[in-house]
Structures are given as C-alpha cells and as structure tokens.
Motif scaffolding. Structure first.
Motif, PDB file in Angstrom:
ATOM      1  N   HIS A  45       0.845  -1.192   0.000  1.00 20.17           N
ATOM      2  CA  HIS A  45       0.000   0.000   0.000  1.00 20.17           C
ATOM      3  C   HIS A  45       0.881   1.243   0.000  1.00 20.17           C
ATOM      4  CE1 HIS A  45      -3.390   2.589   0.645  1.00 20.17           C
ATOM      5  NE2 HIS A  45      -2.987   2.976   1.839  1.00 20.17           N
ATOM      6  N   ASP A  46       0.623   2.139  -0.940  1.00 21.07           N
ATOM      7  CA  ASP A  46       1.324   3.426  -1.017  1.00 21.07           C
ATOM      8  C   ASP A  46       2.845   3.266  -1.016  1.00 21.07           C
ATOM      9  OD1 ASP A  46      -1.002   4.852  -1.210  1.00 21.07           O
ATOM     10  OD2 ASP A  46      -1.045   5.486   0.886  1.00 21.07           O
ATOM     11  N   ASP A 135      -9.151   1.427   5.770  1.00 19.54           N
ATOM     12  CA  ASP A 135      -8.889   2.147   4.525  1.00 19.54           C
ATOM     13  C   ASP A 135      -7.405   2.443   4.337  1.00 19.54           C
ATOM     14  OD1 ASP A 135     -11.623   2.357   3.742  1.00 19.54           O
ATOM     15  OD2 ASP A 135     -11.876   3.960   5.207  1.00 19.54           O
ATOM     16  N   ASP A 136      -6.635   2.373   5.434  1.00 22.21           N
ATOM     17  CA  ASP A 136      -5.236   2.800   5.358  1.00 22.21           C
ATOM     18  C   ASP A 136      -4.255   1.836   6.019  1.00 22.21           C
ATOM     19  OD1 ASP A 136      -5.822   3.140   8.021  1.00 22.21           O
ATOM     20  OD2 ASP A 136      -5.485   5.307   8.045  1.00 22.21           O
TER      21      ASP A 136
END
Length: 332
Positions: A45-46, A135-136
């Motif tokens: 993620h990211d 979500d993160d």
C-alpha cells in the motif's frame, strides 16, 4: 542530567530502537525489538510493504499463555532493508470471543477496503475467526457481526464454544468474484484439516467443508515438543495457470518435513500423496510480490525472504542469500 532529562533520554532511545530497529535482513531477518514473529501476512500500500504478524514476546514463545499474543504486530518497509515498526491496533477484548489471544492475521484488498481475517481465542481455549476493515492499514474497525464461527454446527467439524478447539490461520483470496477463506479446523473423527468457506457480501458465508484432511491419530503431546506430528497450519492457496498449490505447515517425524506443498487441478480437493517439501528450514510462507512466473516469498520466525519459480515442474522455494538479489526485487 537530572531525573527528568534521564527519563526523557531513556524514552526517546527506547522508542527509536523499537520503531526503527537495525535489521540484517539477509542473515538474521526482521523481528520486533524483544520479540519474534510467528504467523504473518504481507500487503502492499502506497509504496510500502506492510507486514502484520503474531508477536511473541515471552521467553517460551508459545501461544496460550496469557499476555503472550495479546495484540497483532505491524511493521512496514519500502525496500526490505529499512523497517519501521508501528504501534499495534488490534488488541484482545476481555470477556469476549477474543478474550485471551488475537493472532494469525491475513489481509486482502476487497471492494475498495482492506479486509483482515484474524484468530481470536476465548478463556476456554476456543479458537474462532473474525474480520476487521481498514482504509489505510492503520485504523481498523471490527465487523459488528463477529465472530464468523465458520465451523459452528457443521456436520463435518468438531467445534465448541466452551473448550479447546481449532478454527484459525485464515488465508483470503478472490476466485471467480467470490472472497474465499481457507483455514485450519478439526473433523469430527479427530483429524486436523484445511477447510474452505466463501462469501460474496462478507456477511453470509458458504461452507465448502475440508479441502485437505490429515491423519486421525498420532497427535501425541510431549512436553519437550517432539510430537510425532502436528496439525495442519498456516495454509496458503495459490493458483498458477490451471493448477492449484496448497502450502501448509505440518510437522511430522515420519517425513522430517515442516513446509509442505500439495498440487491439484481443483481448489477444493488435495491428496496427501501429492505432498512434498516446499521450503527447507522455513516456518510459514507468504507471497510478497510477483514477477512473471516467479514470486518473492517471506517466512518467519524472523522475517526472511526467498523466491520460487512456478514455471518449473516441481516448484521449490529457496532463501535469498545476497543483498543484490533482494535489492532487485525491491525495484521490481
């Protein structure tokens, strides 16, 4: 320095060592400060690879002791060499189905959110599975319908809410539009097994029963840990082309193998006769990254990396032993 400065210095040093540990990833692997890693998962993620894991912090390092597995650990890395440890978010919940232990997380990105399946154990030793959403990857919300209880009242399963029983080590994957979950359970006749359940809405789950069943005897407990065999654990279902591979941990003195691979043309049925050693010396296996027909793998009890080529007739994992090879994977 005075007493106030002394306290500030100690706190700053300890937090720096905890949050940003020095890691020799090739020789020693990653582990949290004063702890070690058991079952874990990896999700990207990211631009960072996030690892969520059982964090064992007692000297004995075994599950079941109160306070040993009371939260799910979380660390991330952008390049596999420099690591940051994050404060845990999922903790035990007293007087609930996850009273004693939370452990064995598995995460997938599904329908625009991250979904975590994880193990909870109550004060009676009952294992159960629940899910949480994020979500993160930092802020998690438990599903209000927890626990899932996928074994409850199933004709094939031995499961109860007031005594020791197996229902753990979830592995999530998507196949033909459905979210699927493989997990460890027990059959009514006393065999350890890997079972499968599926859902399309995260609320209603369809039981598919055992997809792989172990022996019904030989699970002798010995205080020194030298059991003739252990239960099937830490499963991972992988589809490559028209073939399915089931990775699982299974200790057995008969074969002197811990990390197994089984092969089938179906995801819902595997035969023990197809089994062989997959990754010598490894405990648990997770796929971290894909590159063509090759996968970057990770294992515990400190996180180390390996690689496998699925294009060969008998895929077998090996450890990565050079910084250069791991660096190439970080750039891929």
């Amino acid at each position: 320095m005075n007493s106030i400065e002394f306290e500030e210095s100690i706190w700053t040093t300890r937090m720096r060592e905890y949050r940003f540990p020095e890691v020799d990833i090739i020789n020693e692997g990653f582990r949290p400060k004063s702890g070690r890693v058991a079952d874990f998962c990896s999700v990207q993620h990211d631009g960072r690879h996030h690892f969520f894991y059982i964090e064992r912090r007692l000297t004995e390092g075994l599950p079941g002791y109160p306070g040993n597995e009371c939260y799910i650990g979380h660390a991330s890395t952008a390049n596999f060499f420099d690591w940051e440890v994050h404060y845990p978010e999922i903790w035990v919940q007293p007087n609930t189905w996850e009273h004693l232990i939370v452990a064995a997380p598995n995460i997938i990105y599904y329908r625009d959110r991250f979904v975590m399946a994880y193990l909870g154990i109550n004060q009676y030793g009952t294992q159960n599975l629940g899910i949480a959403f994020s979500d993160d990857l930092f802020h998690w919300e438990r599903w209000e319908g927890n626990p899932l209880s996928p074994c409850k009242e199933k004709p094939w399963a031995f499961w109860r809410e007031d005594g020791p029983t197996s229902c753990r080590d979830a592995h999530l994957f998507v196949y033909e539009g459905q979210l699927c979950m493989a997990y460890t359970a027990n059959t009514r006749d006393g065999a350890s097994c890997i079972a499968l359940t599926t859902t399309q809405d995260l609320e209603h789950w369809q039981d598919c029963g055992p997809i792989f069943t172990g022996p019904t005897d030989g699970y002798e407990h010995r205080p020194d840990g030298s059991q003739p065999q252990g239960q099937l654990e830490s499963s991972n279902l992988i589809r490559k082309g028209d073939r399915w591979f089931l990775l699982a941990m299974f200790d057995t003195t008969k074969a002197n193998i811990q990390s197994w691979i089984f092969e089938s043309d179906r995801m819902d049925h595997f035969e023990f006769s197809t089994g062989r050693e997959f990754w010598h010396g490894a405990y648990t296996t997770e796929v971290v990254k894909e590159k063509g027909q090759r996968s970057l793998l990770a294992c515990a009890d400190s996180i180390k990396f390996g690689v496998v080529d699925w294009a060969v007739s008998r895929p077998t994992a090996r450890y990565i032993t050079s910084r250069e090879e791991l660096l190439e994977w970080s750039k891929a």
